[in-house]
Design a protein around this motif. Structure first.
Motif, mmCIF file in Angstrom:
data_model
loop_
_atom_site.group_PDB
_atom_site.id
_atom_site.type_symbol
_atom_site.label_atom_id
_atom_site.label_comp_id
_atom_site.label_asym_id
_atom_site.label_seq_id
_atom_site.Cartn_x
_atom_site.Cartn_y
_atom_site.Cartn_z
ATOM 1 N N PRO C 34 0.827 -1.224 0.000
ATOM 2 C CA PRO C 34 0.000 0.000 0.000
ATOM 3 C C PRO C 34 0.857 1.269 0.000
ATOM 4 N N VAL C 37 1.772 2.028 -3.465
ATOM 5 C CA VAL C 37 0.612 2.529 -4.219
ATOM 6 C C VAL C 37 0.355 3.999 -3.886
ATOM 7 N N VAL C 38 0.501 4.349 -2.626
ATOM 8 C CA VAL C 38 0.351 5.761 -2.237
ATOM 9 C C VAL C 38 1.445 6.598 -2.905
ATOM 10 N N ALA C 41 0.561 7.329 -6.400
ATOM 11 C CA ALA C 41 -0.394 8.442 -6.520
ATOM 12 C C ALA C 41 0.317 9.777 -6.336
ATOM 13 N N ARG C 42 1.246 9.817 -5.414
ATOM 14 C CA ARG C 42 1.976 11.074 -5.144
ATOM 15 C C ARG C 42 2.832 11.510 -6.347
ATOM 16 N N VAL C 44 1.842 11.732 -9.263
ATOM 17 C CA VAL C 44 1.006 12.429 -10.244
ATOM 18 C C VAL C 44 1.082 13.935 -9.990
ATOM 19 N N VAL C 45 1.548 14.659 -10.977
ATOM 20 C CA VAL C 45 1.781 16.097 -10.809
ATOM 21 C C VAL C 45 0.963 16.923 -11.801
ATOM 22 N N PRO C 144 -4.019 -7.490 -8.492
ATOM 23 C CA PRO C 144 -3.979 -6.164 -9.121
ATOM 24 C C PRO C 144 -2.580 -5.800 -9.605
ATOM 25 N N VAL C 146 -1.085 -2.494 -10.228
ATOM 26 C CA VAL C 146 -1.138 -1.037 -10.087
ATOM 27 C C VAL C 146 0.033 -0.663 -9.208
ATOM 28 N N HIS C 288 1.966 7.132 -11.875
ATOM 29 C CA HIS C 288 1.029 6.071 -11.497
ATOM 30 C C HIS C 288 0.817 5.199 -12.724
ATOM 31 N N MET C 292 -4.254 -3.277 -15.382
ATOM 32 C CA MET C 292 -5.048 -4.439 -14.983
ATOM 33 C C MET C 292 -5.358 -5.301 -16.196
ATOM 34 N N PRO C 306 -2.721 -0.544 -20.577
ATOM 35 C CA PRO C 306 -2.059 0.156 -19.474
ATOM 36 C C PRO C 306 -2.182 1.666 -19.653
ATOM 37 N N VAL C 307 -2.187 2.361 -18.553
ATOM 38 C CA VAL C 307 -2.234 3.823 -18.639
ATOM 39 C C VAL C 307 -1.289 4.403 -17.589
ATOM 40 N N VAL C 309 -0.229 7.780 -15.570
ATOM 41 C CA VAL C 309 -0.760 9.081 -15.158
ATOM 42 C C VAL C 309 0.373 9.836 -14.493
ATOM 43 N N VAL D 38 -5.467 15.048 -11.279
ATOM 44 C CA VAL D 38 -4.610 15.282 -10.110
ATOM 45 C C VAL D 38 -5.423 15.093 -8.829
ATOM 46 N N ALA D 41 -5.745 11.541 -8.000
ATOM 47 C CA ALA D 41 -4.545 11.004 -7.348
ATOM 48 C C ALA D 41 -4.509 11.417 -5.880
ATOM 49 N N ARG D 42 -4.925 12.631 -5.606
ATOM 50 C CA ARG D 42 -4.897 13.122 -4.221
ATOM 51 C C ARG D 42 -5.881 12.363 -3.326
ATOM 52 N N VAL D 44 -6.115 9.295 -3.084
ATOM 53 C CA VAL D 44 -5.517 8.025 -2.636
ATOM 54 C C VAL D 44 -4.863 8.236 -1.267
ATOM 55 N N SER D 46 -4.932 5.344 1.505
ATOM 56 C CA SER D 46 -4.490 4.110 2.166
ATOM 57 C C SER D 46 -3.771 3.149 1.227
ATOM 58 N N GLY D 47 -3.805 3.427 -0.055
ATOM 59 C CA GLY D 47 -3.088 2.577 -0.994
ATOM 60 C C GLY D 47 -3.724 1.223 -1.248
ATOM 61 N N PRO D 51 -9.964 -4.266 -7.587
ATOM 62 C CA PRO D 51 -10.375 -4.656 -8.945
ATOM 63 C C PRO D 51 -11.892 -4.790 -8.976
ATOM 64 N N MET D 292 -9.588 1.711 -18.262
ATOM 65 C CA MET D 292 -9.249 1.789 -19.681
ATOM 66 C C MET D 292 -9.815 0.585 -20.423
ATOM 67 N N HIS D 305 -11.170 -3.869 -17.173
ATOM 68 C CA HIS D 305 -10.931 -4.329 -15.815
ATOM 69 C C HIS D 305 -10.670 -3.089 -14.957
#
Lengths: 310, 310, 310, 310
Positions: C34, C37-38, C41-42, C44-45, C144, C146, C288, C292, C306-307, C309, D38, D41-42, D44, D46-47, D51, D292, D305
């Motif tokens: 986790p 994963v956080v 997310a961070r 992403v700017v 997952p 991600v 990010h 999936m 895939p994407v 971000v 953005v 992303a913010r 998020v 707990s990470g 799915p 996606m 997915h």
């Protein structure tokens, strides 16, 4: 080059719309009477059987050119020696599934395969085909395809293994082969026309087999079929007719004349090498031909494994 | 209940391993000599043709039970009236593609369809089937399937439209029907066995058609096939044999006896209603039978559109 | 050339069998905590999104070479503007169906995609894959996908649009790119490696895209992944690794090292052109990454769109 | 019952034709600005990753009712542990292939999925879909589907595991849930609506999952989406909207309002059980949502997915 007017004139001459009633969807297969079927049986003398289909696999004749999505078939296993129950004595089964264009290899074109000026055989609107398939003139509407077959071996007539690229199989050529062979084509017969082109496929030259021009039917060949009362016809090439054709504005004049105007199903990618060789030996060119298409309902074509019995 | 020992005893009696050489993959189809094929042609009298296949569509006989993935076929269009060129005179084409289990509806089981104790016909190892398909005993190894057909109409013999669920078609039943019909089965014949079960399918009762028990072959029927020298056989039901069977430990004893021990291809989901009615009228039970499977290479079965010509 | 002994030595070094327990089927994806994963997310700017998949169609990257049956996808319509009821106000629907190899274009190799010496990741027997699919290590067992993505743009590092054929992306190359970019790869990251090879596909040169040799991972690249604690990796070519490889006896040494020994899923045919260009502008190489795979159960691979971000 | 006039009045109110230019094919996904991404992303914290797709297999949600041919997917092996070369050290590969309706399970409806009165979103003619697929408004025209997600858990709001059959999820219900959750929906968000209906599928009750009526969106729900500026929405049922609907003459009023008039893609068969449970614990209802669709070109829908990252 043949003009559209000339094409239309020939089309009028061979037209069968209404001939078997306004609702008919069988076209020239109506000419196969029980008497013809009996005659077909009577043509069996030596009891030899000649399967006429190409093998269906990733090594089929498709090269990626032509109709988008008309790929070679993919066959995969649904199960491999799966025990049907526990215990050492239980049977095990294997099963498979195919993804296959109907016209991937040896097939009949159903009467719905081609439309012209918005219409199909017997004046049936082209838009009777929709995403559910051909609601009229589908393959199953053709009924049984069993009759006497006659081989016209054009390549042998010309004294070659296979005809040269672009060789035009015209009405006159067909009549000359018929006469040279002394094998009169009669009403209700199914005519198989050998150009020798399938040799290229059998020799592994898929591009040579497919790439145009190939030896094939010229635009006036349907007149021959009309004059003899042919019920159906098939060739040993992929395009059936010359491409580019003699009627550039129609592009596929023989398709239009046979399928749309005569109401005659036409077969492609028939393999006639062994049959041709056998006929040449004893100069018997007639046989029982069974060529029942797989009954995928509403299809515009029919996979088929034709067999000639001499 | 029949024990494994009794089963093995019968199996030994009808075994054909080695009979046509150690490399043979045709099995009892070897019994179809040219003479038999000529005799088949001679049985054509009235020139009637009887297609024997079910239509292939989403309305096919599969219900989701049974072999996982053996679904009803899906057919979609690759193109609908696509103009082949610009201009008002250009032809337009339509084409389609199918996804279909080979054994979705009317089909032959190839000799590779079933294995027993790790072996298939002629002692060929079951593991010769892999993800590429059946490298031995595939459908194409069977060669042509054209012979004289004989209908054994068990339902009519019993005086019913269709036999009751679980009716066991035994060796003795087959012999009795043959005698009652006065239609001797001879070496090389293909025997079609009518239970009337296909009526349920034709009437739209798919579950009734499929759900067990159905009237079907009992475990000793192969003895009859062996005694007569039958080349192939087919029924008008889905399971071919009684389920649950009389030999619980083998589960599919008739499949094992026919496919594995005799080397005899077997057909399923043949529709015999019209043929049966016609045979009953003039009491002629023999005909030319053409039943060439589609040549999907390495397949454990064969889609087929059989046709009887009387 | 690298010997089998040298290969085995490297394999031992990076081996993860047992690391996450004897029953583990996720492998290095366990490293995506986790917290990772956080962190993803961070990263992403700017809120830009970069889809990384090739279009799926008959124009896909398959050329017919390679895995038999790994064709380009075929998509057909199940219905076109079919009215859901009568009447002018009723809605109409359209629907479609695809036939597609799972690994036709942009995809993940599941851990079951490759076996070595009869085993897969974590010592799981290769024969746990059967005709029903991968009963162990299937795509869905990966869970997952991600995480934080890091782009290693090898082509840009070398100052070219695309690397030359056969360019070996070694462990040292990867480390050098990482350093030059000042983009430290951390535990749990997914590393995307850009060779520029996908340009060939985008430019319509399918054979150039596919035909070997291409620029790709060399045999010791997995050591880099191991050292950094990479969770997964993907490239913008089809073969992932050099072919012919540096370990001729293993043929696919990187596949074996990543999938079998590390338990690390690997992606192929990712399109990294736009992402690479964007990263180069502001020199931010982390993002990010959502990737999936479609959950076709028991599959040995996963179609994925895939994407990234940023 | 709602009249066509009332329907048309609501349709006018929410109409987006021309809003993003005459050539726009993305519709409300235009509302997903980089700032929204953005913000996603913010959200998020707990990470955790969730799915949201159903497994794709023969055990999928299709029952044979509904769109003809929209079957459950069939996946088969192209190869099983096939050695890539001879020798004990050579790697072996396994590969598979699927036949799958695009809308078999978890999917997006593309804007071309539904037409109304001959038109689709932005006034694009319905007949721009042909046998080659959707030449306009195909799935790929939607562009990336990544944004902030907001769960509206209607079932939890009502204090039940799943809403009763036929429960109408109206505009007012959505607004009430939003308020009760204290989770304001903002412009560009993707709204996931939980009815709990997917439980039936997870519990193996496929008919209960599918058979109508199910709890679903009522005809005026799109007004809520319009008022909030929602970019896309998805539900955990198959039909998306009530069937039979409140506007009998349109039959699928919500489809028409969302897809055709708003230009908003809509998702179906999303599984929201775990996500709902997690959101309820800490009462955070927003997350990064990556969804996606697989890029099968010209498709009217998109397998997907989706994954929520909290």
């Amino acid at each position: 080059m043949v003009t559209v007017d000339q094409f239309d004139e020939l089309a009028s001459k061979i037209d069968n719309w209404g001939r078997w009633g306004p609702d008919d969807e069988r076209g020239t297969l109506n000419l196969v009477t029980p008497e013809v079927v009996v005659k077909a049986a009577r043509s069996v003398v030596s009891g030899e059987t000649f399967p006429l289909a190409m093998g269906l696999s990733l090594d089929g004749p498709q090269t990626g050119a032509g109709v988008p999505g008309r790929i070679n078939p993919v066959r995969t296993m649904l199960g491999i020696n799966v025990p049907i129950a526990e215990g050492e004595h239980a049977a095990a089964w294997s099963d498979d599934v195919v993804y296959s264009p109907v016209q991937a290899a040896t097939h009949w074109d159903a009467l719905s395969h081609v439309s012209h000026r918005g219409l199909m055989y017997n004046g049936i609107p082209a838009d009777s085909i929709d995403s559910s398939g051909a609601t009229r003139l589908a393959m199953e509407a053709a009924g049984p395809i069993v009759s006497r077959g006659v081989l016209l071996d054009v390549a042998r007539y010309e004294g070659v293994d296979r005809l040269p690229p672009g060789y035009p199989v015209t009405r006159d050529v067909l009549a000359a082969v018929e006469q040279a062979q002394d094998s009169p084509v009669e009403e209700g017969d199914i005519v198989l026309i050998r150009t020798g082109q399938a040799r290229r496929f059998l020799e592994g030259d898929k591009n040579g087999y497919r790439n145009r021009p190939v030896p094939a039917l010229d635009w006036d060949a349907p007149l021959y079929f009309h004059e003899r009362g042919v019920a159906a016809t098939a060739t040993d090439n992929m395009s059936f007719e010359l491409l580019p054709s003699s009627v550039p504005e129609v592009v596929l004049p023989v398709h239009v004349l046979c399928l749309v105007r005569m109401g005659m199903v036409q077969g492609q990618n028939f393999v006639l090498e062994d049959l041709g060789a056998a006929c040449a030996v004893d100069r018997r060119y007639t046989f029982h031909l069974g060529a029942m298409p797989e009954p995928f309902l509403r299809s515009t074509g029919g996979m088929v494994h034709p067999v000639a019995v001499r």
